[in-house]
Design a protein around this motif. Structure first.
Motif, short mmCIF file in Angstrom:
data_model
loop_
_atom_site.label_atom_id
_atom_site.label_comp_id
_atom_site.label_asym_id
_atom_site.label_seq_id
_atom_site.Cartn_x
_atom_site.Cartn_y
_atom_site.Cartn_z
N ALA A 17 11.58 7.24 51.75
CA ALA A 17 12.21 5.89 51.66
C ALA A 17 10.99 4.86 51.31
O ALA A 17 11.25 3.92 50.31
N LYS A 18 9.84 4.86 51.86
CA LYS A 18 8.93 4.12 51.56
C LYS A 18 8.38 3.95 50.15
O LYS A 18 8.12 3.08 49.46
N ALA A 19 8.44 5.35 49.54
CA ALA A 19 8.11 5.51 48.13
C ALA A 19 9.16 5.04 47.30
O ALA A 19 8.97 4.43 46.05
N LEU A 20 10.62 4.99 47.64
CA LEU A 20 11.65 4.61 46.91
C LEU A 20 11.61 2.88 47.11
O LEU A 20 12.03 2.38 46.10
N MET A 21 11.22 2.50 48.13
CA MET A 21 10.76 0.88 48.32
C MET A 21 9.55 0.70 48.52
O MET A 21 9.08 0.20 49.60
N ILE A 37 13.37 9.38 61.53
CA ILE A 37 14.30 10.36 62.44
C ILE A 37 15.41 9.52 62.72
O ILE A 37 16.69 10.07 62.69
N ALA A 38 15.26 8.24 63.16
CA ALA A 38 16.43 7.41 63.39
C ALA A 38 17.34 7.32 61.94
O ALA A 38 18.48 7.30 62.14
N GLY A 39 16.95 7.18 60.85
CA GLY A 39 17.41 7.16 59.74
C GLY A 39 18.45 8.48 59.48
O GLY A 39 19.28 8.37 58.98
N GLY A 40 17.58 9.57 59.54
CA GLY A 40 18.62 10.79 59.77
C GLY A 40 19.66 10.79 60.46
O GLY A 40 20.86 11.13 60.06
N SER A 72 17.28 6.32 56.34
CA SER A 72 15.81 5.76 56.19
C SER A 72 15.81 4.51 55.62
O SER A 72 15.10 3.45 55.96
N LEU A 73 16.29 4.54 54.26
CA LEU A 73 16.21 3.22 53.52
C LEU A 73 17.04 2.21 54.07
O LEU A 73 16.56 0.86 54.23
N ILE A 74 18.28 2.17 54.87
CA ILE A 74 18.93 1.25 55.30
C ILE A 74 18.01 0.63 56.68
O ILE A 74 17.85 -0.38 56.89
N LEU A 75 17.45 1.53 57.45
CA LEU A 75 16.62 0.96 58.41
C LEU A 75 15.33 0.55 58.06
O LEU A 75 14.93 -0.58 58.52
N LEU A 76 14.90 0.95 56.92
CA LEU A 76 13.48 0.33 56.42
C LEU A 76 14.14 -1.05 55.82
O LEU A 76 12.96 -2.01 55.95
#
Length: 89
Positions: A17-21, A37-40, A72-76
């Motif tokens: 997710a960090k690599a995508l954003m 973990i929370a994102g999963g 994970s993207l949503i939470l990030l």
């Protein structure tokens, strides 16, 4: 899945997710793992609610990884919005 599998999926999903954003985040590897973990869990829940599918099937299932990365993207995004407001205040 075991707790070790969840932690591993969380760590990798958070890193993906960090690599995508890309961008500057105040969190380190621990925050990345917790977001993953929370994102999963969030991704699995959203998959079940929206699409009616069990998206957390197993460690090697593509649906598990897609759900974890999307969650994970949503939470990030939410994490960056919350921490950005603190840094500028």
């Amino acid at each position: 899945m075991s707790i070790i599998a969840w932690i591993l999926i969380g760590l990798l999903a958070g890193l993906i997710a960090k690599a995508l954003m890309p961008g500057k985040d105040p969190g380190g590897i621990i925050i990345t793992m917790l977001i993953g973990i929370a994102g999963g869990l969030l991704g699995g829940w959203l998959g079940k609610v929206i699409f009616g599918v069990d998206s957390i099937d197993g460690f090697f299932d593509l649906s598990t990884w897609i759900a974890a990365i999307i969650g994970s993207l949503i939470l990030l995004v939410l994490y960056r919005l919350l921490t950005r407001n603190r840094r500028h205040a």
